[in-house]
Scaffold this motif. Sequence first.
Motif, PDB file in Angstrom:
ATOM      1  N   THR A  52      59.602  41.034 -15.801  1.00  0.00           N
ATOM      2  CA  THR A  52      59.229  42.076 -15.080  1.00  0.00           C
ATOM      3  C   THR A  52      58.394  41.620 -13.923  1.00  0.00           C
ATOM      4  N   MET A 107      63.724  50.851 -18.093  1.00  0.00           N
ATOM      5  CA  MET A 107      62.295  50.846 -18.452  1.00  0.00           C
ATOM      6  C   MET A 107      62.142  52.433 -18.543  1.00  0.00           C
ATOM      7  N   PHE A 140      66.224  37.538 -19.187  1.00  0.00           N
ATOM      8  CA  PHE A 140      67.417  37.736 -18.312  1.00  0.00           C
ATOM      9  C   PHE A 140      68.779  37.595 -19.047  1.00  0.00           C
ATOM     10  N   GLU A 171      63.732  33.952 -18.105  1.00  0.00           N
ATOM     11  CA  GLU A 171      65.116  33.446 -18.241  1.00  0.00           C
ATOM     12  C   GLU A 171      65.876  33.959 -19.532  1.00  0.00           C
ATOM     13  N   GLY A 210      70.246  33.439 -17.311  1.00  0.00           N
ATOM     14  CA  GLY A 210      70.412  34.726 -17.643  1.00  0.00           C
ATOM     15  C   GLY A 210      70.710  35.383 -16.335  1.00  0.00           C
ATOM     16  N   THR A 211      71.810  36.376 -16.419  1.00  0.00           N
ATOM     17  CA  THR A 211      72.166  37.027 -15.148  1.00  0.00           C
ATOM     18  C   THR A 211      71.886  38.424 -15.323  1.00  0.00           C
ATOM     19  N   ARG A 212      71.481  39.040 -16.350  1.00  0.00           N
ATOM     20  CA  ARG A 212      71.561  40.497 -16.832  1.00  0.00           C
ATOM     21  C   ARG A 212      70.427  41.001 -16.135  1.00  0.00           C
ATOM     22  N   GLY A 213      69.298  40.633 -16.270  1.00  0.00           N
ATOM     23  CA  GLY A 213      68.161  41.080 -15.836  1.00  0.00           C
ATOM     24  C   GLY A 213      67.215  41.967 -16.653  1.00  0.00           C
ATOM     25  N   VAL A 214      66.275  42.709 -15.991  1.00  0.00           N
ATOM     26  CA  VAL A 214      65.515  43.790 -17.184  1.00  0.00           C
ATOM     27  C   VAL A 214      65.637  44.967 -16.296  1.00  0.00           C
ATOM     28  N   ALA A 215      66.140  45.888 -17.143  1.00  0.00           N
ATOM     29  CA  ALA A 215      66.561  47.118 -16.205  1.00  0.00           C
ATOM     30  C   ALA A 215      66.151  48.482 -17.559  1.00  0.00           C
TER      31      ALA A 215
END
Lengths: 159, 615
Positions: free
Chosen positions: B68, B211, B103, B100, B204-209
Amino acid sequence: MQKSLHIDPGKCTGCLQCEMACSYENYGVFNISKSRIKVFNFEHEGRKVPYTCTQCAEAWCMTACPVDAIKIDAATGAKVVNEATCVGCKVCTIACPFGTVNYVADTGKVQKCDLCGGDPACATACPTGAITYVESDWTGLEKMRLWAGKTDTQPRANA
Amino acid sequence: MAWTRKILRVDLTNGTCKSEPLNMKLAQEYLGQRGLATKYFVDEVDPKVDPLSPANKLIMATGPLTGTPASTGGRYSVITKGALTGAIACSNSGGYFGAEMKFAGWDMIIFEGKSPKPVYLSVEDDKAELRDASHLWGKTVWQTEEIIKKSHQDPQVRVCSIGRSGENGVLYACIVNDLHRAAGRSGVGTVMGSKNLKAVALRGTRGVAGMKDAKAFMKAATAAKQVLKDNAVTGQGLPAFGTQVLMNVINEMGALPTRNHRDVQFESARKISAEAMAEKRPTDGKSNLVTNAACFGCTIACGRVSKIDATHFSVVNKPEYWGATGGLEYEAAWALGAANGVGDLEALTFANMICNEDGYDPISFGATVGAAMELYDLGILTKEQIGMDAPFGSAEALCKLAEMTARGEGFGKELGLGSKRLCAKYGKPELSMSVKGQEFPAYDSRGIQGMGLTYATSNRGACHLRSYTVASEVLGIPVKTDPLVTEGKADLVKAFQDATSVFDSAGVCVFTTFAWTLADLQPQLDAACEGDWTMEKLALVGERIWNMERQFNNAAGFTAKDDDLPPRLKTEPAKTGPAKGLVSGIDKMRPEYYKVRGWDANGVPTKETLSRLGL
């Protein structure tokens, strides 16, 4: 007054706050793989360089697009991809000399920097001032000032 | 979500990778990273397990803020039973690897068993598989990362790996990620090597979402960044000088352990300091320091990037070492320098590069060389045994021994076992400057009394990162205390230990605590993580984590006797400086500390304490 992103690699520490800010602004997710600005790490030179679209006045991506999906934002001068029109042909990615417009397999469209409508999130997020948003005509002003400071003139003696 | 709610479980014996849901009840009790992974570890592993047996497990874990924009939000930790210590081990690293992992969609990766042949784990988002690593075995960390990036055709893959030292059983081997960031202490890399696991490659290509409250989080993260910027240490000192800003400060305090703790001040401290790194060399007109650098998400940027003097004897005809790479941090500069009496900055830079290249801990290595040099000085070890003259101050010996330890050659094999085993073998166990088998870092317990208690009671053996009371005793953060007295240090150490446990479990760097208190971290966690994360809850979580680690060590066979310092620090007074005439007051502080902790006289948490903490 038109403004441009101004990048000073000498100030970049490689923290990637710009990449997180870009992905969050555009996709609502912290995901550097979706960022339109990329920081490259030249490990053995000790250099880190943020890189993104320079918004060419004569934009080859825009000229090359067969469906006119790339338009100029009148307010910012940014070349903006209209996703609804883009057919994902990737011709713009070939036309761009700098590689800063990129295909996104997830959406089947291309993406590039659009200056966030005039308030670029990367510049706001950069903690060191390596990325700033300045008047286009004067992107070299700070460099000029630094060199000017190196001239060997002495302060004039009191008249 | 701050947590991805997914764990990857890798069975090395059978070669399988399985996804399982994160236990969200435990996440509410132990937060993440250090706390949560240790909870999984102690629930699954017998405390008496041999650290190098297949029954030991190794967990790589992120925190809820990893990945983040929280400043420094890129940390991950490795949790296992330490090869060097036999105690609970938790080694924390920055760089880009931790983010990573997040992610890619994983809170943690649990490795169990032992692979029949060398393998590495490849993770691309959901897809995880073990791949043959026979072509990587015998390669350095740097070679391994390069080969993996090439074979994956992906320069953006993030790699952590062990070097030859981790394969060869150096008991303080690290796991190195991004070339020169390391989960450095206690031999976590040795455990990885014992499992025939060479590396982990992540994409990793998903990321953090998702919250809990993204807007509130951004507001809190931005405010906390400003606190770091406005603080003299995190805003100015660390970016400009790195942790090396401490070298001259600690030396002047008379707390810079020198020549295996015989002295507390080093006459050549200035030559190996941050100031020296920034000076132009007479040989090439350039400075050792090239620039500073940040880990993922970090707005402090304390990292050093250095270029060695290409004319230095250590790198003549070795152009592979002439480029820019991770430079000296304070602990490494001390251990490779003052601890051995070596005042040659370029020699330390070289030895530090070898530590990175082949993945072993410069603190334990440098301190072990210091012990060997004392044994040589006493005539117990001879030139023939070591393979060279090794007096205190020999830069040549330091550089050669670093290479020999990396390759497992000659006397390097013995150095690789650490100072405790080395000194015991030669009949001088008291000369090992260690606690629970792990060597001291760069602060002398006579000149900074709180650090003596910190070392003695650290759950992973001697360590400065479990309760950095230097902040208070030297820098006055958050309040100034007198470094020369024992009064009040029990409370101080407990407070630092508990707070640090929270920072280590959140996904951020402990260096933020030069400027942040829990009150700066709390709003970020509360906005990011589901549940109510109040100050009271975080304080309890921190204390719970500390006691959980302690219980594991007690069950592993450690007792109050192991919460002690070597006799030198208790009987040989500091010879010079402000602490002249002082010894460590550890024997006075220990019982006070047990009392403050709610432990009995043997250092065992009482029933009341355990029940209060929900343990």
